[in-house]
Design an enzyme around this catalytic site. Structure first.
Site: not given
Length: 188
Positions: A180, A137, A112, A170
């Site tokens: 990654q 992002e 927040s 996955y």
């Protein structure tokens, strides 16, 4: 599916390496300095942003194409802070490396503190048996430059445990973002 508590998160991190490095309490300050909180919370884990950023730029007048993404669309920055231009975005990664159990789905929500400043954090779910640094992002929805702080809290991970394991994880699928490290750009 049930949401997992601080006790479960702590046990999975300490006994199974689910989160590394792991902070077993919520940190709100370091010495006399206030920080945006990170570490274990009641029903989640507040992740930190590393000091590696890729800030979007349009200096090459490129078209944003997720199937053929041009790395030159970003400027690399290594710093304790990142300034995101107005109405633009930046990529970063978590300090923490995650190993998600086969019967768990992890959802990421923005903090927040940033949301109230017009900074939105977007991360897709961490799927069963995915592992790696999480690419973050940050969208600056304001008409002013926005600041992101490295090594402080930026988002909260919620862990949802299923009552049965999935047939295909996955990892089983050979997911393209498996393992990654660092800030990872789009792959097809």
């Amino acid at each position: 599916m049930s949401i997992k508590s601080d006790k479960w998160i702590r046990r999975m991190a300490q006994e199974h390496g689910m989160i590394e490095p792991f902070v077993e309490r919520q940190v709100r300050g370091e010495g006399a300095d206030r920080v945006i909180s990170f570490g274990v919370s009641s029903y989640g884990y507040d992740v930190r942003c590393a000091d590696e950023f890729k800030v979007f730029t349009n200096i090459n007048s490129a078209t944003v194409d997720p199937k053929n993404f041009d790395e030159k669309s970003f400027v690399d920055i290594k710093s304790d802070v990142c300034i995101i231009p107005p109405n633009s975005f930046a990529l970063a990664r978590t300090v923490e490396y995650f190993r998600i159990p086969r019967n768990v789905l992890t959802i990421c929500l923005g903090k927040s503190t940033y949301a109230r400043c017009g900074i939105i954090v977007n991360v897709t779910p961490l799927e069963p048996e995915w592992e790696g640094h999480v690419t973050l992002e940050f969208s600056n929805t304001t008409t002013l430059p926005a600041k992101i702080y490295a090594n402080e809290g930026v988002a909260q991970m919620l862990f949802l445990e299923s009552d049965e394991e999935c047939e295909v994880s996955y990892k089983d699928r050979g997911g393209k973002y498996q393992g990654q490290r660092g800030v990872t750009l789009p792959r097809t």
